[in-house]
Design a protein around this motif. Structure first.
Motif, mmCIF file in Angstrom:
data_model
loop_
_atom_site.group_PDB
_atom_site.id
_atom_site.type_symbol
_atom_site.label_atom_id
_atom_site.label_comp_id
_atom_site.label_asym_id
_atom_site.label_seq_id
_atom_site.Cartn_x
_atom_site.Cartn_y
_atom_site.Cartn_z
ATOM 1 N N PRO A 68 35.449 45.752 55.487
ATOM 2 C CA PRO A 68 36.075 45.184 56.684
ATOM 3 C C PRO A 68 36.296 43.676 56.574
ATOM 4 O O PRO A 68 37.082 43.112 57.325
ATOM 5 C CB PRO A 68 35.094 45.513 57.800
ATOM 6 C CG PRO A 68 33.801 45.794 57.149
ATOM 7 C CD PRO A 68 34.100 46.263 55.773
ATOM 8 N N LYS A 69 35.636 43.015 55.638
ATOM 9 C CA LYS A 69 35.764 41.562 55.506
ATOM 10 C C LYS A 69 36.887 41.169 54.539
ATOM 11 O O LYS A 69 37.752 40.367 54.870
ATOM 12 C CB LYS A 69 34.428 40.978 55.046
ATOM 13 C CG LYS A 69 34.381 39.476 55.069
ATOM 14 C CD LYS A 69 32.974 38.995 54.735
ATOM 15 C CE LYS A 69 32.925 37.475 54.744
ATOM 16 N NZ LYS A 69 31.599 36.994 54.373
ATOM 17 N N CYS A 70 36.866 41.742 53.316
ATOM 18 C CA CYS A 70 37.856 41.344 52.302
ATOM 19 C C CYS A 70 38.842 42.458 51.966
ATOM 20 O O CYS A 70 39.747 42.248 51.162
ATOM 21 C CB CYS A 70 37.150 40.873 51.031
ATOM 22 S SG CYS A 70 36.371 42.198 50.078
ATOM 23 N N HIS A 71 38.682 43.657 52.505
ATOM 24 C CA HIS A 71 39.540 44.839 52.313
ATOM 25 C C HIS A 71 39.566 45.326 50.865
ATOM 26 O O HIS A 71 40.536 45.939 50.432
ATOM 27 C CB HIS A 71 40.964 44.563 52.826
ATOM 28 C CG HIS A 71 40.983 44.143 54.260
ATOM 29 N ND1 HIS A 71 40.696 45.011 55.280
ATOM 30 C CD2 HIS A 71 41.220 42.935 54.837
ATOM 31 C CE1 HIS A 71 40.772 44.369 56.432
ATOM 32 N NE2 HIS A 71 41.083 43.095 56.195
ATOM 33 N N GLU A 98 32.554 41.106 43.794
ATOM 34 C CA GLU A 98 31.455 40.177 43.498
ATOM 35 C C GLU A 98 31.522 38.900 44.319
ATOM 36 O O GLU A 98 30.501 38.309 44.643
ATOM 37 C CB GLU A 98 31.448 39.844 42.000
ATOM 38 C CG GLU A 98 31.041 41.016 41.146
ATOM 39 C CD GLU A 98 31.017 40.653 39.676
ATOM 40 O OE1 GLU A 98 31.087 39.457 39.344
ATOM 41 O OE2 GLU A 98 30.927 41.577 38.856
ATOM 42 N N SER A 99 32.712 38.465 44.692
ATOM 43 C CA SER A 99 32.821 37.244 45.497
ATOM 44 C C SER A 99 32.536 37.504 46.977
ATOM 45 O O SER A 99 32.291 36.571 47.735
ATOM 46 C CB SER A 99 34.218 36.627 45.342
ATOM 47 O OG SER A 99 35.201 37.530 45.816
ATOM 48 N N CYS A 100 32.532 38.762 47.399
ATOM 49 C CA CYS A 100 32.295 39.092 48.814
ATOM 50 C C CYS A 100 30.849 39.552 49.032
ATOM 51 O O CYS A 100 30.059 38.870 49.652
ATOM 52 C CB CYS A 100 33.281 40.169 49.280
ATOM 53 S SG CYS A 100 33.044 40.696 50.993
ATOM 54 N N GLY A 101 30.517 40.751 48.543
ATOM 55 C CA GLY A 101 29.158 41.286 48.696
ATOM 56 C C GLY A 101 28.763 41.589 50.130
ATOM 57 O O GLY A 101 27.581 41.642 50.454
#
Length: 107
Positions: A68-71, A98-101
């Motif tokens: 839901p944050k970075c799709h 890896e950049s979201c998590g």
């Protein structure tokens, strides 16, 4: 709570002078002393915590869930019973980007 040493029933409290415990099933009576006695001391030992996951590894299964944050289209997940047994399990997700998590859950 005190139990009768002869028949193992719960002792009743009787407020008299002196106060006492008595058993309703047998003639056992135990007077209560005014001083508190420590029967035994248990030395507690601090245990070292065991890690569940080591590092940043994703230990869950991977699915095609959308973050839901970075799709991002991939996420690892695991299920846990967080409510009563007649309710469905809660699914916990972690984004594989890896950049979201990002972590989220689905009830």
């Amino acid at each position: 709570m005190e139990f009768c040493p002869t028949c193992s029933n719960l002792l009743q409290y009787e407020m008299r002078n002196p106060a006492r415990f008595f058993c309703r099933c047998c003639p056992y009576v135990s007077p209560i002393e005014r001083k508190v006695k420590i029967k035994r001391k248990v030395q507690l030992v601090k245990k070292e915590a065991t890690p569940i996951a080591v590092g940043e590894k994703n230990v869950g299964a991977v699915t095609d869930a959308s973050c839901p944050k970075c799709h991002h289209g991939k996420a690892s997940f695991h299920q846990a019973q967080t409510r009563s047994a007649d309710e469905p399990m809660t699914i916990f997700y972690k984004c594989m980007n890896e950049s979201c998590g990002h972590n989220w859950k689905e009830d």
